[in-house]
Design a protein around this motif. Structure first.
Motif, PDB file in Angstrom:
ATOM      1  N   THR A   2      54.004  -2.575  -3.728  1.00 13.81           N
ATOM      2  CA  THR A   2      53.015  -1.600  -3.293  1.00 13.81           C
ATOM      3  C   THR A   2      52.756  -1.701  -1.800  1.00 13.81           C
ATOM      4  O   THR A   2      52.539  -0.681  -1.134  1.00 13.81           O
ATOM      5  CB  THR A   2      51.709  -1.791  -4.081  1.00 13.81           C
ATOM      6  N   ILE A   5      55.234   0.410  -0.106  1.00 14.67           N
ATOM      7  CA  ILE A   5      54.925   1.841  -0.205  1.00 14.67           C
ATOM      8  C   ILE A   5      53.838   2.205   0.796  1.00 14.67           C
ATOM      9  O   ILE A   5      53.936   3.232   1.482  1.00 14.67           O
ATOM     10  CB  ILE A   5      54.503   2.210  -1.640  1.00 14.67           C
ATOM     11  N   ILE A  22      44.903  -2.170  -1.812  1.00 19.03           N
ATOM     12  CA  ILE A  22      45.705  -2.026  -3.029  1.00 19.03           C
ATOM     13  C   ILE A  22      44.944  -2.555  -4.231  1.00 19.03           C
ATOM     14  O   ILE A  22      44.949  -1.944  -5.306  1.00 19.03           O
ATOM     15  CB  ILE A  22      47.064  -2.736  -2.858  1.00 19.03           C
ATOM     16  N   ALA A  26      43.749  -0.313  -7.419  1.00 19.02           N
ATOM     17  CA  ALA A  26      44.104  -0.688  -8.790  1.00 19.02           C
ATOM     18  C   ALA A  26      42.852  -0.791  -9.661  1.00 19.02           C
ATOM     19  O   ALA A  26      42.859  -0.372 -10.831  1.00 19.02           O
ATOM     20  CB  ALA A  26      44.857  -2.009  -8.792  1.00 19.02           C
ATOM     21  N   THR A  56      47.873  12.161  -4.742  1.00 20.29           N
ATOM     22  CA  THR A  56      49.136  11.414  -4.828  1.00 20.29           C
ATOM     23  C   THR A  56      50.328  12.360  -4.823  1.00 20.29           C
ATOM     24  O   THR A  56      51.400  11.970  -4.350  1.00 20.29           O
ATOM     25  CB  THR A  56      49.174  10.526  -6.084  1.00 20.29           C
TER      26      THR A  56
END
Length: 76
Positions: A2, A5, A22, A26, A56
């Motif tokens: 992640t 990304i 992150i 989550a 997204t």
């Protein structure tokens, strides 16, 4: 994975360290999924999930739509 990304797509972390961002993302995803499964605040959570999917999709493109197509159908 992640972190790669976040750095490759220049995801805005709003001043947070990417690793902390992150974990927060989550946690929010877990809470939203839990509320959907349990059935609390269905309309509000449906709107929140739709907004998250739209954001997204702007980041990851058509692949995101294909991957979450069934959830989009259910929410609509």
């Amino acid at each position: 994975m992640t972190l790669d990304i976040v750095s490759a797509h220049h995801v805005p972390t709003f001043g947070f360290d990417p690793a902390v961002f992150i974990v927060m993302a989550a946690f929010i995803e877990f809470i939203v999924g839990y509320l959907l499964v349990v059935g609390i605040l269905n309309w509000v959570v449906g709107v929140v999930v739709t907004v998250i999917f739209i954001m997204t999709t702007m980041l990851f493109g058509f692949t995101e739509i294909i991957g979450h197509f069934m959830i989009h159908v259910i929410l609509v």
